[in-house]
Design a protein around this motif. Structure first.
Motif, PDB file in Angstrom:
ATOM      1  N   HIS A 502       0.883  -1.647   0.067  1.00  0.00           N
ATOM      2  CA  HIS A 502       0.125  -0.170   0.379  1.00  0.00           C
ATOM      3  C   HIS A 502       1.049   1.259  -0.136  1.00  0.00           C
ATOM      4  O   HIS A 502       1.384   2.173   0.968  1.00  0.00           O
ATOM      5  N   GLN A 503       1.269   1.254  -1.119  1.00  0.00           N
ATOM      6  CA  GLN A 503       2.377   2.496  -1.010  1.00  0.00           C
ATOM      7  C   GLN A 503       2.151   3.625  -1.367  1.00  0.00           C
ATOM      8  O   GLN A 503       2.056   5.100  -0.780  1.00  0.00           O
ATOM      9  N   GLU A 504       0.767   3.641  -1.773  1.00  0.00           N
ATOM     10  CA  GLU A 504       0.508   4.836  -2.779  1.00  0.00           C
ATOM     11  C   GLU A 504      -0.464   5.586  -0.629  1.00  0.00           C
ATOM     12  O   GLU A 504      -0.945   6.788  -0.740  1.00  0.00           O
ATOM     13  N   ASP A 505      -0.394   4.545   0.461  1.00  0.00           N
ATOM     14  CA  ASP A 505      -1.060   5.713   1.405  1.00  0.00           C
ATOM     15  C   ASP A 505       0.557   5.810   2.382  1.00  0.00           C
ATOM     16  O   ASP A 505      -0.288   5.650   3.773  1.00  0.00           O
ATOM     17  N   VAL A 506       1.346   5.798   1.877  1.00  0.00           N
ATOM     18  CA  VAL A 506       2.434   6.037   3.388  1.00  0.00           C
ATOM     19  C   VAL A 506       2.537   7.122   3.860  1.00  0.00           C
ATOM     20  O   VAL A 506       2.768   7.215   4.624  1.00  0.00           O
ATOM     21  N   ALA A 507       1.568   8.243   3.301  1.00  0.00           N
ATOM     22  CA  ALA A 507       2.076   9.772   3.411  1.00  0.00           C
ATOM     23  C   ALA A 507       1.034   9.792   4.440  1.00  0.00           C
ATOM     24  O   ALA A 507       1.441  10.909   5.388  1.00  0.00           O
ATOM     25  N   LYS A 508       0.590   8.721   4.812  1.00  0.00           N
ATOM     26  CA  LYS A 508      -0.774   9.164   5.650  1.00  0.00           C
ATOM     27  C   LYS A 508      -0.254   8.914   7.362  1.00  0.00           C
ATOM     28  O   LYS A 508      -1.259   9.159   7.965  1.00  0.00           O
ATOM     29  N   ALA A 509       0.744   8.727   7.028  1.00  0.00           N
ATOM     30  CA  ALA A 509       0.805   7.779   8.598  1.00  0.00           C
ATOM     31  C   ALA A 509       1.653   9.518   9.515  1.00  0.00           C
ATOM     32  O   ALA A 509       2.543   9.153  10.737  1.00  0.00           O
ATOM     33  N   TYR A 510       1.942   9.830   8.464  1.00  0.00           N
ATOM     34  CA  TYR A 510       2.540  11.730   9.288  1.00  0.00           C
ATOM     35  C   TYR A 510       1.893  13.043   8.437  1.00  0.00           C
ATOM     36  O   TYR A 510       2.659  13.545   8.621  1.00  0.00           O
TER      37      TYR A 510
END
Length: 624
Positions: A502-510
């Motif tokens: 789920h590389q498309e959602d990695v920025a949602k963790a910060y």
């Protein structure tokens, strides 16, 4: 095969002076015959399809479009042409048994059906992104090679031969998604859920029809025990009366992943004209009375780790030819003209190979002409007599090449070199004086002189009468690197797939929003069901900073995560600085605090998910 065709194309016929036809093979499409052949130039076996009648022109055009799609799972189109009025398409040789012959021996196990159809769906998603669709999926076009690779033939070509011109993008994409689910149904049951709205194409590799109840095929789990609930629901929903289920091959890939390797073995040596065979682990003994085979208990199949053997949609699509690259049927670009400072240098030929006129770049056509050559008549010169050197040049006839500037009277120009050197020297002296003053000012104890009427209030106070000069820009101290850790970028790490999880959602963790999160795929066991050892989340900081704690806010409880001061290229390098279980707020204290610019959260055990299975959901990551 019609007699007329046999008089034109048969054993020994050479197409395009290159492809020698050897022997016929089974073809399940009317109006087209298939042959084993050999490429006499490259000395390799190929497959030739002769288009005898029907929509020959659209079929040849469809084959040309299919040739532009490059994927290892799609049978590659090598050549397209005509021979004495008949069209032909040359492609790679098909090896391995078709899905129709594989399931004729018994339905596949669920994990093998998932892997075979998942690979085919990934290949068709690559084709869809290039604007090419299959639209004629059936068990005879899906093959499994002896080394466990999926091969899908007939892309775009078969549909054109059947007269199916497709439709809008949404309907054609949905048609391929439904066709793939039909293949999944056939792999699970050994029966073919034919579409009553589509024309049938009977051939030599047909399957028994699936039973129909209320206009829809019976659920696979009602026919074969042991079919997983997700695959059974997928077939029922997609093949039902409503427009439910996946609407593209890419959506089907997400429904099926992850899958393991395809376990196939060579049963017999292939000979030219006879396809190589691949065998799967038997599903079970046949039921009494010739019924559907009952699968054996395969609970122990998932206990040992298996190697994931697949190429994801994003990875394969990223390997497509870049814009401007040569493609089949595309002539190479013309060689650009070479140029020097004096203008363009013509190539060996005045025109490029395509016959187009040679175009001079505008930068050269608009260049200003050189200054005109001025010949100064000696008799009319008003300047003082030239020095002996100039007279010598004129005496030898070099006056013609002297420009207009040399023809004018010689005048002295101001040379700023000396002034610049003086200014630099003054600046150096001033800098040295200021440096000495700043140096000796540090030794000043602040005591008053004999003439100072006001003594200093303390020995540590600086002298008021003679303040230290402000440092220059070169002397301004630079703040040491550090400060609070700031995340610059992140990426997910999947040891079995370069695309991560789920590389498309990695920025949602910060992103500062606790309502959004990055999450892993859902697995049946907390050890990733044996597909991999761990999953990583790599963090890159804006600068090298000392990190002492990592705070994780998650929607999960349990599992295990480790922290290392490394990067995504080497996720397990270096010692484990901290570890712990996931929770609503997990604070991991690094022992010792480490100065680094990259961290890796290495997830070795997954926490349980609320709806079943195992995965982790990270809402926010904070560093200090």
């Amino acid at each position: 095969m019609e007699v007329l065709v046999s008089e034109v194309v048969g054993r020994g016929t050479v197409l395009a002076g290159r492809y020698r036809v050897l022997s016929p093979v089974v073809s399940d499409l009317a109006g087209a015959s298939a042959w084993q052949a050999t490429d006499q130039i490259l000395d390799r076996p190929v497959r030739v399809r002769i288009l005898e009648h029907g929509a020959v022109a659209p079929a040849l055009d469809a084959a040309r479009r299919a040739a532009l799609v490059t994927d290892a799972r799609l049978v590659r189109v090598l050549d397209v042409g005509t021979h004495e009025g008949y069209g032909y398409v040359v492609s790679e040789q098909l090896v391995g048994q078709s899905l129709a012959r594989l399931v004729a021996q018994g339905p596949l196990t669920a994990d093998q059906a998932r892997a075979v159809v998942g690979e085919a769906a990934s290949a068709l998603e690559i084709a869809r992104r290039r604007g090419v669709h299959h639209l004629a999926l059936r068990p005879s076009v899906l093959h499994v090679s002896p080394d466990g690779r999926v091969l899908l033939g007939g892309l775009a070509l078969d549909a054109a031969l059947l007269g199916d011109s497709g439709g809008d993008a949404r309907s054609t994409t949905r048609a391929d998604a439904v066709g793939l689910v039909r293949l999944l149904y056939a792999a699970l049951t050994g029966l073919w859920p034919a579409d009553p709205r589509a024309p049938q194409t009977p051939g030599g590799e047909t399957l028994p029809p699936a039973p129909i109840v209320n206009g829809s095929p019976v659920a696979p789990a009602d026919l074969v025990p042991g079919v997983p609930n997700d695959l059974d629901t997928l077939c029922v929903v997609t093949l039902g009366p409503n427009e439910d289920g996946p609407h593209s091959p890419g959506e089907l890939v997400r429904e099926l992943e992850p899958w393991g390797e395809i376990r196939a073995s060579v049963a017999e040596t292939a000979t030219l004209g006879e396809p190589m065979t691949a065998q799967f682990p038997p599903t079970g003994a046949a039921a009494p009375g010739g019924g559907i085979p009952v699968p054996a208990d395969h609970d122990d199949q998932d206990t040992a780790p298996v190697t994931v053997q697949r190429q994801s949609v994003r990875t394969a699509f990223a390997q497509q030819d870049p814009p401007g690259a040569n493609r089949p049927g595309t002539p190479p670009p013309a060689t650009p003209t070479r140029a020097t400072g004096l203008g363009p240098v013509p190539s060996d030929a005045e025109t490029p190979p395509t016959g187009l006129p040679l175009i001079t770049p505008p930068a050269y056509t608009q260049a200003a002409p050189p200054p005109p050559v001025v010949r100064r008549p000696v008799a009319q010169a008003t300047a003082p007599p030239p020095p002996p050197e100039e007279e010598t040049l004129e005496a030898f006839g070099f006056n013609d090449v002297i420009g207009a500037e040399t023809a004018a009277p010689t005048t002295r120009r101001f040379d700023p070199t000396a002034l610049i050197l003086i200014l630099v020297a003054v600046a150096v002296i001033i800098g040295v004086v200021l440096a000495f003053r700043a140096l000796f000012a540090s030794f000043d104890t602040g005591a008053s002189s004999d003439t100072d009427p006001d003594p200093a209030p303390s020995a540590s106070a600086p002298a008021v009468a003679d303040p230290a000069p402000e440092p220059t820009a070169a002397e301004t101290p630079v703040a040491p690197a550090g400060g609070p850790p700031v995340i610059a970028s992140t990426t997910s790490i999947d040891p079995s797939d370069a695309d991560g999880e789920h590389q498309e959602d990695v920025a949602k963790a910060y992103d500062g929003d606790p309502a959004t999160f990055w999450y892993t795929q859902t697995y049946k066991r907390d050890d990733f069901a044996g597909f991999k050892d761990a999953v990583g989340y790599a963090i890159t900081l804006t600068q090298k900073t000392t990190v002492s704690t990592v705070t994780l806010r998650t929607n999960s409880t349990g599992g295990n995560v480790e922290v290392r001061a490394t990067d995504a290229a080497n996720p397990t390098a270096g010692p484990v600085l901290a570890s712990g279980a996931f929770g609503p707020e997990t604070v991991l204290t690094l022992e010792p605090a480490t100065e680094t610019q990259s961290l890796v959260l290495w997830i070795t055990q997954l926490p349980p998910a609320p709806e079943g299975g195992f995965r982790v959901e990270v809402t926010e990551i904070a560093l200090s």
